[in-house]
Design a protein around this motif. Structure first.
Motif, mmCIF file in Angstrom:
data_model
loop_
_atom_site.group_PDB
_atom_site.id
_atom_site.type_symbol
_atom_site.label_atom_id
_atom_site.label_comp_id
_atom_site.label_asym_id
_atom_site.label_seq_id
_atom_site.Cartn_x
_atom_site.Cartn_y
_atom_site.Cartn_z
ATOM 1 N N ASP A 133 -7.708 2.862 7.217
ATOM 2 C CA ASP A 133 -6.465 3.264 6.559
ATOM 3 C C ASP A 133 -5.883 1.977 5.958
ATOM 4 N N THR A 134 -6.118 1.761 4.655
ATOM 5 C CA THR A 134 -5.709 0.472 4.073
ATOM 6 C C THR A 134 -4.188 0.343 3.976
ATOM 7 N N GLY A 135 -3.483 1.480 3.936
ATOM 8 C CA GLY A 135 -2.017 1.433 3.921
ATOM 9 C C GLY A 135 -1.485 0.746 5.174
ATOM 10 N N TYR A 145 -1.105 -3.023 4.699
ATOM 11 C CA TYR A 145 0.135 -3.437 4.020
ATOM 12 C C TYR A 145 1.338 -3.253 4.963
ATOM 13 N N ARG A 146 1.293 -2.157 5.741
ATOM 14 C CA ARG A 146 2.390 -1.901 6.686
ATOM 15 C C ARG A 146 2.439 -2.989 7.758
ATOM 16 N N MET A 147 1.272 -3.443 8.228
ATOM 17 C CA MET A 147 1.245 -4.463 9.288
ATOM 18 C C MET A 147 1.856 -5.772 8.792
ATOM 19 N N ILE A 157 5.816 -5.270 -1.175
ATOM 20 C CA ILE A 157 4.921 -6.437 -1.165
ATOM 21 C C ILE A 157 3.547 -6.098 -1.758
ATOM 22 N N ALA A 158 3.231 -4.797 -1.817
ATOM 23 C CA ALA A 158 1.924 -4.380 -2.355
ATOM 24 C C ALA A 158 1.802 -4.701 -3.845
ATOM 25 N N SER A 159 2.910 -5.121 -4.481
ATOM 26 C CA SER A 159 2.830 -5.488 -5.904
ATOM 27 C C SER A 159 2.419 -6.951 -6.077
ATOM 28 N N LEU A 208 -1.387 -11.183 -2.361
ATOM 29 C CA LEU A 208 -1.531 -10.401 -1.123
ATOM 30 C C LEU A 208 -2.655 -9.381 -1.297
ATOM 31 N N ARG A 209 -2.671 -8.721 -2.444
ATOM 32 C CA ARG A 209 -3.719 -7.712 -2.668
ATOM 33 C C ARG A 209 -5.101 -8.352 -2.603
ATOM 34 N N GLU A 210 -5.256 -9.541 -3.223
ATOM 35 C CA GLU A 210 -6.581 -10.195 -3.188
ATOM 36 C C GLU A 210 -7.025 -10.452 -1.752
ATOM 37 N N GLY A 236 -6.295 4.928 0.627
ATOM 38 C CA GLY A 236 -5.212 4.056 0.156
ATOM 39 C C GLY A 236 -4.710 4.466 -1.210
ATOM 40 N N ARG A 237 -4.517 3.461 -2.068
ATOM 41 C CA ARG A 237 -3.985 3.732 -3.408
ATOM 42 C C ARG A 237 -4.966 3.321 -4.507
ATOM 43 N N ASP A 238 -5.809 2.317 -4.219
ATOM 44 C CA ASP A 238 -6.685 1.758 -5.261
ATOM 45 C C ASP A 238 -8.137 1.712 -4.794
ATOM 46 N N ILE A 239 -8.495 2.615 -3.899
ATOM 47 C CA ILE A 239 -9.845 2.547 -3.325
ATOM 48 C C ILE A 239 -10.886 2.950 -4.385
ATOM 49 N N LYS A 293 10.928 7.099 -4.439
ATOM 50 C CA LYS A 293 11.026 5.667 -4.779
ATOM 51 C C LYS A 293 9.670 4.992 -4.582
ATOM 52 N N ARG A 294 9.008 5.361 -3.483
ATOM 53 C CA ARG A 294 7.723 4.736 -3.154
ATOM 54 C C ARG A 294 6.646 5.143 -4.172
ATOM 55 N N ASP A 295 6.656 6.434 -4.560
ATOM 56 C CA ASP A 295 5.701 6.895 -5.594
ATOM 57 C C ASP A 295 5.872 6.056 -6.856
ATOM 58 N N SER A 307 7.296 3.022 -7.210
ATOM 59 C CA SER A 307 6.907 1.612 -7.097
ATOM 60 C C SER A 307 5.389 1.473 -6.994
ATOM 61 N N ASP A 308 4.719 2.415 -6.337
ATOM 62 C CA ASP A 308 3.251 2.328 -6.219
ATOM 63 C C ASP A 308 2.551 2.609 -7.559
ATOM 64 N N SER A 309 3.133 3.498 -8.373
ATOM 65 C CA SER A 309 2.414 3.860 -9.595
ATOM 66 C C SER A 309 2.823 3.007 -10.801
ATOM 67 N N ARG A 310 3.960 2.305 -10.682
ATOM 68 C CA ARG A 310 4.394 1.507 -11.851
ATOM 69 C C ARG A 310 4.037 0.038 -11.756
ATOM 70 N N ARG A 311 3.524 -0.404 -10.600
ATOM 71 C CA ARG A 311 3.242 -1.848 -10.499
ATOM 72 C C ARG A 311 2.074 -2.210 -11.426
ATOM 73 N N LYS A 312 2.028 -3.511 -11.796
ATOM 74 C CA LYS A 312 0.991 -3.947 -12.759
ATOM 75 C C LYS A 312 -0.377 -4.038 -12.090
HETATM 76 O O1 DC Z 1 -0.670 4.915 2.715
HETATM 77 P P1 DC Z 1 0.649 4.326 3.241
HETATM 78 O O2 DC Z 1 1.821 5.198 2.937
HETATM 79 O O3 DC Z 1 0.571 3.973 4.683
HETATM 80 O O4 DC Z 1 0.842 2.947 2.411
HETATM 81 C C1 DC Z 1 1.978 2.123 2.554
HETATM 82 C C2 DC Z 1 2.174 1.335 1.270
HETATM 83 O O5 DC Z 1 1.103 0.385 1.131
HETATM 84 C C3 DC Z 1 2.151 2.151 -0.014
HETATM 85 O O6 DC Z 1 3.433 2.601 -0.389
HETATM 86 C C4 DC Z 1 1.560 1.215 -1.032
HETATM 87 C C5 DC Z 1 0.742 0.237 -0.242
HETATM 88 N N1 DC Z 1 -0.702 0.429 -0.397
HETATM 89 C C6 DC Z 1 -1.295 -0.091 -1.526
HETATM 90 O O7 DC Z 1 -0.613 -0.612 -2.397
HETATM 91 N N2 DC Z 1 -2.651 -0.047 -1.656
HETATM 92 C C7 DC Z 1 -3.417 0.540 -0.727
HETATM 93 N N3 DC Z 1 -4.749 0.561 -0.895
HETATM 94 C C8 DC Z 1 -2.820 1.119 0.413
HETATM 95 C C9 DC Z 1 -1.448 1.080 0.533
#
Ligand code: DC
Length: 222
Positions: free
Chosen positions: A31-33, A36-38, A87-89, A93-95, A119-122, A174-176, A178-183
């Protein structure tokens, strides 16, 4: 060797699908999310969450992060989720986390013949050649209702329940955004992903749709 990539919006049911597929096919799941949560939880615990060097501090924590730390109930709060999304933006950190996710996939493909990451970018970034890609979504109202049920709170007044539901709808929306608009690696379905809308179907039905897709390919014997 099989790679299953599952992406989707917050509380859409992607984690449930990933866990069920992991049990069915005996492939380890990440669970890659929760990674980021940790990092977000440690920033909060160390009181560094409004620090000016948030990206540097996040990377320092991420470099030391181990998969064993991810089994932690404190990761599941909305406060942690909101900071995780913020912070996921950060590209740095992503690298750092991407390298750990790719290593997880490689080690487990070798050892167990397959892996499942959600996750979001798998499907777009971490496993671009995955054998199966799913993108899971549902209406924000349904997702907020599911989150509320997970919290297992008994309300004395219907008004309190409605207030909490509305606040969850705001948080998830809000989370949708920020997750979908980041570069860097925004939340977007991979072109070759199967899109499943879980708004009006049960977790069993989602599992059944996904396993039919997997099994008709004859790539895995279930
Ligand atoms: O899946 P989740 O709700 O536990 O993820 C928490 C946040 O982590 C989510 O809002 C965006 C970030 N995330 C991400 O940017 N890329 C991933 N592969 C997984 C999560």
């Amino acid at each position: 060797m099989i790679e299953i990539a599952i992406d989707g919006t917050a509380a859409s049911g992607k984690g449930t699908l990933a866990r069920r597929l992991s049990v069915k096919y005996d492939f380890p799941h990440l669970d890659t999310g929760s990674m980021y949560r940790m990092v977000a939880l440690e920033l909060i615990n160390d009181k560094k969450n409004d620090y000016t060097n948030l990206e540097i501090e996040s990377c320092k924590i991420a470099k030391k992060l181990s998969f064993k730390q991810l089994e932690n109930n404190k990761l599941r709060t909305e406060v942690v989720a909101a900071l995780a999304s913020k912070i996921a933006s950060f590209p740095g950190l992503r690298e750092t986390l991407n390298l750990k996710q790719i290593e997880f996939a490689n080690v487990n493909k070798e050892k167990y013949g397959g892996c499942i990451l959600d996750g979001r970018d798998i499907g777009t970034k971490i496993l671009p050649n995955a054998n199966f890609k799913f993108f899971i979504n549902a209406s924000v109202e349904i997702r907020a209702k599911r989150r509320l049920l997970e919290k297992n709170i008994s309300f004395l007044h219907g008004n309190d329940e409605e207030c909490m539901l509305q606040s969850l709808i705001i948080d998830i929306t809000k989370r949708d955004l920020s997750d979908s608009r980041r570069k860097t690696s925004p939340l977007v379905p991979a072109e070759d992903a199967f899109i499943i809308d879980t708004s009006s179907i049960s977790a069993d039905e989602v599992m059944s749709i996904a396993t039919k897709i997997i099994e008709r390919s004859n790539k895995i014997v279930g």
